[in-house]
Design an enzyme around this catalytic site. Structure first.
Site, mmCIF file in Angstrom:
data_model
loop_
_atom_site.group_PDB
_atom_site.id
_atom_site.type_symbol
_atom_site.label_atom_id
_atom_site.label_comp_id
_atom_site.label_asym_id
_atom_site.label_seq_id
_atom_site.Cartn_x
_atom_site.Cartn_y
_atom_site.Cartn_z
ATOM 1 C CB CYS A 75 42.165 64.106 47.697
ATOM 2 S SG CYS A 75 40.919 64.449 46.433
ATOM 3 C CG HIS A 161 47.136 55.379 43.325
ATOM 4 N ND1 HIS A 161 45.922 55.840 42.867
ATOM 5 C CD2 HIS A 161 47.581 56.318 44.192
ATOM 6 C CE1 HIS A 161 45.649 56.999 43.434
ATOM 7 N NE2 HIS A 161 46.648 57.315 44.246
ATOM 8 C CD GLU A 210 38.948 58.858 44.180
ATOM 9 O OE1 GLU A 210 39.385 59.166 45.310
ATOM 10 O OE2 GLU A 210 38.496 59.684 43.370
ATOM 11 C CB CYS A 219 41.100 59.830 40.908
ATOM 12 S SG CYS A 219 42.202 59.420 42.280
ATOM 13 N N GLY A 222 45.240 59.575 41.304
ATOM 14 C CA GLY A 222 45.178 58.429 40.393
ATOM 15 C C GLY A 222 45.762 58.755 39.035
#
Length: 276
Positions: A75, A161, A210, A219, A222
């Site tokens: 994260c 992802h 997410e 994110c 992301g």
């Protein structure tokens, strides 16, 4: 017993941060879900846990749990919050902090005014290592969802992802298409799903669904995955501003063999304790 916590956010992606160096507490999944509950607990997208490192060359162990109680690998927004947290709590006085994660080591550099650079490491593009279905590396892959085929970029930034390019991110089907791709059988560990609108070679807009959380206001991993996917597809330059619903991140990726560097803010909101 009571557990002390700090509420933080990175561009509106919000976290409950727990110091398990100073506090002796064994977290169970039901504790995590209660803390994350926005009506019955504190409320957050993810919980960040600071522990003593296992590797003597690292400063801390950094663990991430989604609101559903499941532990995840990475994260980026949380990493920035962790850097500010350990400095503000005087757990370290370093400007450059190295932390262990499930995805490997991270280097965090505090730049002042609560801005943090995160070295996210090299992206993983080999499908079976993301993990995605096993096939040769390509800029895009066809993904069947229902009776439609979508073209996606597939990237791991320590977590998987899927990145879709859209004409208008505001009207993208994040709420309906996001969960279908998140749990698609071609992603055996599920996926975070990014909806990317390219404004220019140096600017994109992005919304992210997410895994285990739903759509968040920002994110970090992301944003990095979207820039990598855009670079692989020859749409983006090395330095890109990523505009998310919660604000802007700066992402730099020079290309294959290089680490992705993400820069953005981290903010403390409040502190408290809760009986568990």
């Amino acid at each position: 017993m009571k557990l002390g916590f700090t509420k933080m956010h990175g561009l509106g992606n919000d976290f409950v941060v727990l110091d398990l160096i100073s506090q002796n507490f064994t977290l169970r999944p039901e504790h995590l879900r209660k803390l994350a509950d926005r009506r019955l607990g504190v409320g957050c997208d993810q919980l960040l846990v600071v522990e003593a490192p296992h590797d003597p060359d690292m400063d801390f162990c950094y663990r991430i749990f989604n609101a559903d109680g499941n532990e995840v690998e990475q994260c980026g927004n949380g990493a920035r919050c962790l850097a500010v947290y350990v400095r503000d709590k005087k757990l370290t006085y370093k400007d450059i902090i190295r932390v262990e994660t499930m995805a490997g080591p991270l280097e965090l550099r505090i730049r002042g005014h609560h801005l943090v650079d995160v070295n996210m490491g090299e992206p993983i593009l080999t499908p079976r290592d993301i993990p995605f279905r096993d096939e040769p590396v390509a800029p895009q892959y066809s993904l069947a969802v229902g009776d439609r085929e979508y073209q996606i970029g597939a990237v791991s930034m320590g977590n998987p992802h899927a990145v879709l390019q859209v004409d208008d991110v505001q009207n993208a089907a994040v709420g309906s298409l996001g969960p279908l791709i998140e749990s698609h059988p071609d992603f055996p560990r599920r996926a975070n799903v990014g909806f990317m609108q390219v404004l220019s070679t140096s600017q994109i807009k992005l919304r992210v669904f997410e895994r285990g959380v739903g759509e968040t206001r920002a994110c970090g991993s992301g944003a990095c995955a979207a820039v990598v996917a855009g670079r692989v597809q020859e749409l983006l330059a090395e330095q890109v501003q990523v505009t998310l619903p919660g604000g802007d991140l700066q992402v730099h990726w020079a290309g294959e063999g290089e680490s992705v560097i993400m820069t953005g803010p981290a903010v403390m909101v409040f502190e408290g304790s809760i009986r568990l």
